[in-house]
Design an enzyme around this catalytic site. Structure first.
Site, short mmCIF file in Angstrom:
data_model
loop_
_atom_site.label_atom_id
_atom_site.label_comp_id
_atom_site.label_asym_id
_atom_site.label_seq_id
_atom_site.Cartn_x
_atom_site.Cartn_y
_atom_site.Cartn_z
N SER A 156 0.82 -1.21 0.00
CA SER A 156 0.00 0.00 0.00
C SER A 156 0.85 1.26 0.00
O SER A 156 0.31 2.37 -0.05
CB SER A 156 -0.92 0.01 1.23
OG SER A 156 -0.17 -0.16 2.41
N HIS A 216 -2.58 -3.02 -5.88
CA HIS A 216 -3.03 -2.70 -4.53
C HIS A 216 -4.55 -2.77 -4.44
O HIS A 216 -5.27 -1.89 -4.91
CB HIS A 216 -2.54 -1.31 -4.14
CG HIS A 216 -2.97 -0.89 -2.77
ND1 HIS A 216 -3.27 0.42 -2.44
CD2 HIS A 216 -3.17 -1.61 -1.64
CE1 HIS A 216 -3.64 0.48 -1.18
NE2 HIS A 216 -3.59 -0.73 -0.67
N GLU A 264 -5.58 -0.27 -7.30
CA GLU A 264 -4.56 0.63 -7.82
C GLU A 264 -3.51 -0.20 -8.56
O GLU A 264 -3.04 -1.21 -8.02
CB GLU A 264 -3.87 1.39 -6.69
CG GLU A 264 -4.69 2.49 -6.07
CD GLU A 264 -3.92 3.22 -4.98
OE1 GLU A 264 -3.94 4.45 -4.98
OE2 GLU A 264 -3.32 2.56 -4.11
N ASN A 291 -3.49 5.94 -0.30
CA ASN A 291 -2.85 6.11 1.01
C ASN A 291 -2.03 7.38 1.11
O ASN A 291 -1.78 7.86 2.22
CB ASN A 291 -2.02 4.88 1.35
CG ASN A 291 -2.89 3.73 1.80
OD1 ASN A 291 -3.95 3.94 2.39
ND2 ASN A 291 -2.48 2.51 1.52
#
Length: 280
Positions: free
Chosen positions: A116, A137, A149, A187
């Site tokens: 992440s 991700h 992602e 993130n």
């Protein structure tokens, strides 16, 4: 295509669930046999929950589960075409795993990581196939969340990228393409928001409950930042903040001292029964 998932924790079991449900043969690896058994039970329970919601016939659950093979020896996955690593968010652990996978996997196999926040280029550099290493991700909980992602390392080939996007879309997921900078998209924005909420409480701006209420009712988020931190795991939140801080050296990514102390105390959130809230 056979897919290997490395790590039977929350993310690994969720990824395995979705792959098996969409007809892929999945080898789920973990060093712990008890963790593999827990993961299989969780996958079964979550599929039963989906069936009760009418997402598919209950009779199909055994069919889906038959697509999953659990193993505690990496060597048993050497015939996999695609690997998805979902181990702890720790550079050293991921580097060691990718060295092993590089030696184990057939030359044409793709090695994806569910990291992440950690650089795909750094992970790829420990292998002899950086062109076949990519970030994939998934969001948590994987069976529910639509986004994956996709992150290209500096050496990731077009073929690897296209095959990874194709796999994600075959699972009914939407893809967002991110450059290889710490935290990627989600993130890079989400974890500093959680950290800022912790700072706001730490500095006496408001209580945990009022911050969560304000963010839920004021911005229409389904979970407040403290609820979300507990759900993610405070150790994971801290690990991502440390990656961001070490990568960019910006003070805005400095982890809140309260977050650091919570992790030191072992108050990691829902998975241990206590975080910012008590779940025991």
């Amino acid at each position: 295509m056979k897919v290997a998932v490395i790590g039977a924790g929350q993310m690994g079991s969720g990824i395995t669930h979705v792959l098996a449900q969409h007809g892929f043969k999945v080898g789920l690896y973990d060093i712990s046999q008890s963790q593999l058994e827990r993961a299989f039970l969780v996958i079964r329970k979550n599929m039963e929950r989906q069936a009760k919601k009418g997402l598919f016939e209950e009779s199909r659950i055994e069919e889906f589960l038959s697509n999953i093979e659990t193993v505690n020896q990496l060597e048993l996955l050497e015939d996999a075409d695609f690997f998805i690593e979902a181990a702890t968010e720790n550079e050293d652990i991921k580097f060691e795993l990718f060295r092993k996978l590089d030696n184990l996997a057939k030359p044409e196999a793709i090695l994806a990581t569910n990291t992440s926040s950690i650089s795909i280029t750094k992970i790829a550099a420990v292998t002899n196939r950086p062109d076949k290493v990519i970030g994939m991700h998934f969001m948590n909980p994987v069976p529910v969340m639509k986004l994956v992602e996709i992150i290209r390392g500096l050496a990731t080939s077009d073929e690897t990228f296209e095959k990874t996007v194709e796999l994600a879309r075959s699972l009914g997921k939407e893809t967002a393409i991110a450059s290889d900078y710490a935290g990627f998209i989600v993130n890079r924005i989400l974890i500093p928001m959680i950290n800022e909420a912790i700072f706001a409480h730490f500095e006496g701006v408001a209580s945990i409950q009022d911050i969560d209420k304000a963010m839920k009712l004021g911005t229409n988020q389904p979970m407040g930042p403290f609820e979300l931190a507990d759900f993610i795991g405070l150790d994971t939140v801290l690990a991502i903040m440390e990656v961001l801080y070490n990568e960019f050296k910006y003070d805005k990514y400095r982890p809140c001292p309260l977050l650091v102390n919570m992790v030191r105390a072992g108050y990691l959130g829902r998975k241990v029964g206590k975080g910012f809230y008590d779940y025991q």
